[in-house]
Design an enzyme around this catalytic site. Structure first.
Site, PDB file in Angstrom:
ATOM      1  N   THR A  45      -6.068   2.900  -2.824  1.00  0.00           N
ATOM      2  CA  THR A  45      -7.505   3.017  -2.108  1.00  0.00           C
ATOM      3  C   THR A  45      -7.809   4.431  -1.792  1.00  0.00           C
ATOM      4  OG1 THR A  45      -8.266   0.648  -2.023  1.00  0.00           O
ATOM      5  CG2 THR A  45      -9.266   2.309  -0.764  1.00  0.00           C
ATOM      6  N   CYS A  58       3.995 -20.431   6.768  1.00  0.00           N
ATOM      7  CA  CYS A  58       3.338 -19.965   7.954  1.00  0.00           C
ATOM      8  C   CYS A  58       3.775 -18.501   8.278  1.00  0.00           C
ATOM      9  CB  CYS A  58       3.873 -20.764   9.374  1.00  0.00           C
ATOM     10  SG  CYS A  58       3.613 -22.561   9.313  1.00  0.00           S
ATOM     11  N   SER A  86      -1.105  -3.368  -7.383  1.00  0.00           N
ATOM     12  CA  SER A  86      -0.898  -4.741  -7.937  1.00  0.00           C
ATOM     13  C   SER A  86      -0.189  -4.492  -9.308  1.00  0.00           C
ATOM     14  CB  SER A  86      -2.344  -5.368  -7.867  1.00  0.00           C
ATOM     15  OG  SER A  86      -3.057  -5.386  -6.943  1.00  0.00           O
ATOM     16  N   THR A 102      -2.529  -1.027  -0.675  1.00  0.00           N
ATOM     17  CA  THR A 102      -2.222  -1.787   0.393  1.00  0.00           C
ATOM     18  C   THR A 102      -1.797  -3.135  -0.172  1.00  0.00           C
ATOM     19  OG1 THR A 102      -4.597  -2.678   0.539  1.00  0.00           O
ATOM     20  CG2 THR A 102      -3.662  -0.814   2.010  1.00  0.00           C
ATOM     21  N   ASP A 103      -1.964  -3.581  -1.479  1.00  0.00           N
ATOM     22  CA  ASP A 103      -1.902  -4.809  -2.062  1.00  0.00           C
ATOM     23  C   ASP A 103      -0.600  -5.267  -1.945  1.00  0.00           C
ATOM     24  OD1 ASP A 103      -4.799  -5.244  -2.304  1.00  0.00           O
ATOM     25  OD2 ASP A 103      -4.662  -5.097  -4.438  1.00  0.00           O
ATOM     26  N   ASP A 136      -2.793   1.407  -8.957  1.00  0.00           N
ATOM     27  CA  ASP A 136      -3.121   0.558  -8.270  1.00  0.00           C
ATOM     28  C   ASP A 136      -1.962  -0.428  -7.957  1.00  0.00           C
ATOM     29  OD1 ASP A 136      -5.833  -1.665  -7.403  1.00  0.00           O
ATOM     30  OD2 ASP A 136      -3.905  -2.431  -7.225  1.00  0.00           O
TER      31      ASP A 136
HETATM   32  N1  ASP Z   1      -5.881  -2.466  -4.877  1.00  0.00           N
HETATM   33  C1  ASP Z   1      -5.608  -1.478  -4.265  1.00  0.00           C
HETATM   34  C2  ASP Z   1      -3.985  -1.014  -4.339  1.00  0.00           C
HETATM   35  O1  ASP Z   1      -3.248  -1.786  -3.792  1.00  0.00           O
HETATM   36  C3  ASP Z   1      -5.826  -2.040  -2.594  1.00  0.00           C
HETATM   37  C4  ASP Z   1      -5.893  -0.791  -1.636  1.00  0.00           C
HETATM   38  O2  ASP Z   1      -5.095   0.284  -1.731  1.00  0.00           O
HETATM   39  O3  ASP Z   1      -6.188  -0.892  -0.554  1.00  0.00           O
HETATM   40  O4  ASP Z   1      -3.621  -0.287  -4.891  1.00  0.00           O
END
Ligand code: ASP
Length: 335
Positions: free
Chosen positions: A12, A265, A57, A87-88, A55
């Site tokens: 992102t 958890c 992911s 972030t993913d 991305d």
């Molecule tokens: N889908 C994005 C990624 O992980 C989400 C992000 O960067 O926050 O590449």
């Protein structure tokens, strides 16, 4: 001025308001960064590379190994590294790099953002500034800098899809609290490095992962699986009265597949001695993943499998902290 290599890998942070990725010729991306956050240029002598733009992911083991290789190759030329990452799957990459670069001796600060840098209201600016600041401090840690924390990569997990505090290391205090000052944990950078010889050439992720729920039907690990990772209930419990679960564990034992048990958890971890169910799982050959996050567990298993290690190598790996990951009481490895 410190020299910092900034590796942009996608996510992102680098997206344009249109949702398109930023222009990623390395020079153009540096211009984009400096246009949005000019103070970065006063903080360090920055070089930018774009090893890939994905991305997160969509990342594959090769992407992560390539990042580790690039950082290692550049270690002599830079004082620190900042990796911009989606972030993913950031916590998984951070776990892998925490193990792969445990002995680097230089800071590797992984960051990203919930909103693109090009947006007016964005966490990207402060995350980048904090990441570059940390990378200039010479602390030998691989960690995620996000929101108001710097956390050790091998203990990190993404816990929020939208909050600016997206990451935590539930079982390890943060390396730094980032506020008006950056308050470092007193023992930051001090942990025993004991990644076994030979780890790092390959990351074999043919791991059958299971997150059980009450009433779930258990099937055998598919052909081609080299290990099983079960994210069990609480302290590591599973419905051991289920014949199909027992058949799965027995089949794994016969096929010599390591079976590792971690917890659903985020806080606390597995203790297979705590309940009769846990003792039965252990008696069927399963290995406790203790306080490993699912990402650290996957990274460790993938790296051990990458050395062609089997059950005993995996058992050994989970009995010791390779790179400062939290271990159950009594097993802490502190310098
Ligand atoms: N889908 C994005 C990624 O992980 C989400 C992000 O960067 O926050 O590449």
């Amino acid at each position: 001025m410190r020299t910092i290599l900034l590796l942009h890998t996608g996510g992102t942070l680098g997206m344009m308001p249109s949702g398109e990725p930023a222009s990623l010729a390395p020079g153009r991306f540096l211009d984009h960064l400096l246009e949005q956050v000019p103070e970065l240029g006063q903080m360090a002598k920055l070089s930018v590379e774009v090893p890939f733009n994905q991305d997160s992911s969509c990342l594959e083991p090769e992407h992560i190994l390539a990042l580790a290789t690039r950082v290692r190759a550049a270690a002599q030329d830079f004082d620190g590294f900042v990796i911009i990452h989606g972030t993913d799957t950031m916590a998984f990459t951070a776990s892998c790099l925490g193990f792969l670069l445990a002995d680097l001796g230089k800071p590797v600060v992984i960051t990203g953002s919930q909103r693109p840098l090009a947006f007016v209201r964005s966490d990207a600016r402060s995350n980048l500034v904090n990441a570059v600041d940390l990378a200039c401090r010479g602390i030998p840690e691989v960690g995620i800098c996000f929101g108001t924390h710097w956390i050790r990569g091998v203990a990190a997990d993404k816990l929020s899809v939208h909050q600016f505090e997206a990451f935590q290391s539930p079982n390890l205090p943060p390396l730094a609290e980032i506020g008006a000052e950056i308050r470092l944990r007193p023992d930051v950078g001090q942990f025993v490095r004991q990644v076994p010889e030979g780890v790092g050439e390959r990351l074999d992720l043919a791991i059958h992962t299971l997150t059980p729920h009450p009433g779930m039907a258990w099937s055998l690990a598919p052909a081609g699986a080299r290990a099983v990772l079960i994210q069990a209930f609480g302290a590591g419990n599973l419905p051991m009265g289920r014949a199909d679960l027992r058949a799965m564990l027995e089949d794994a034992r016969q096929r010599r597949l390591p079976v590792v048990v971690i917890s659903q958890c985020p806080y606390g971890g597995v203790d297979l001695s705590a309940y009769e169910l846990g003792r039965q799982i252990e008696a069927m050959g399963a290995i406790s993943g203790g306080l490993h996050t699912r990402w650290a567990a996957l990274a460790k298993m993938g790296l051990v499998l990458g050395t062609d290690g089997g059950i005993e190598a995996v058992r050994e790996a989970f009995g010791v902290a390779w790179a400062g990951e939290p271990m159950p009481e009594g097993a802490w490895a502190q310098a």
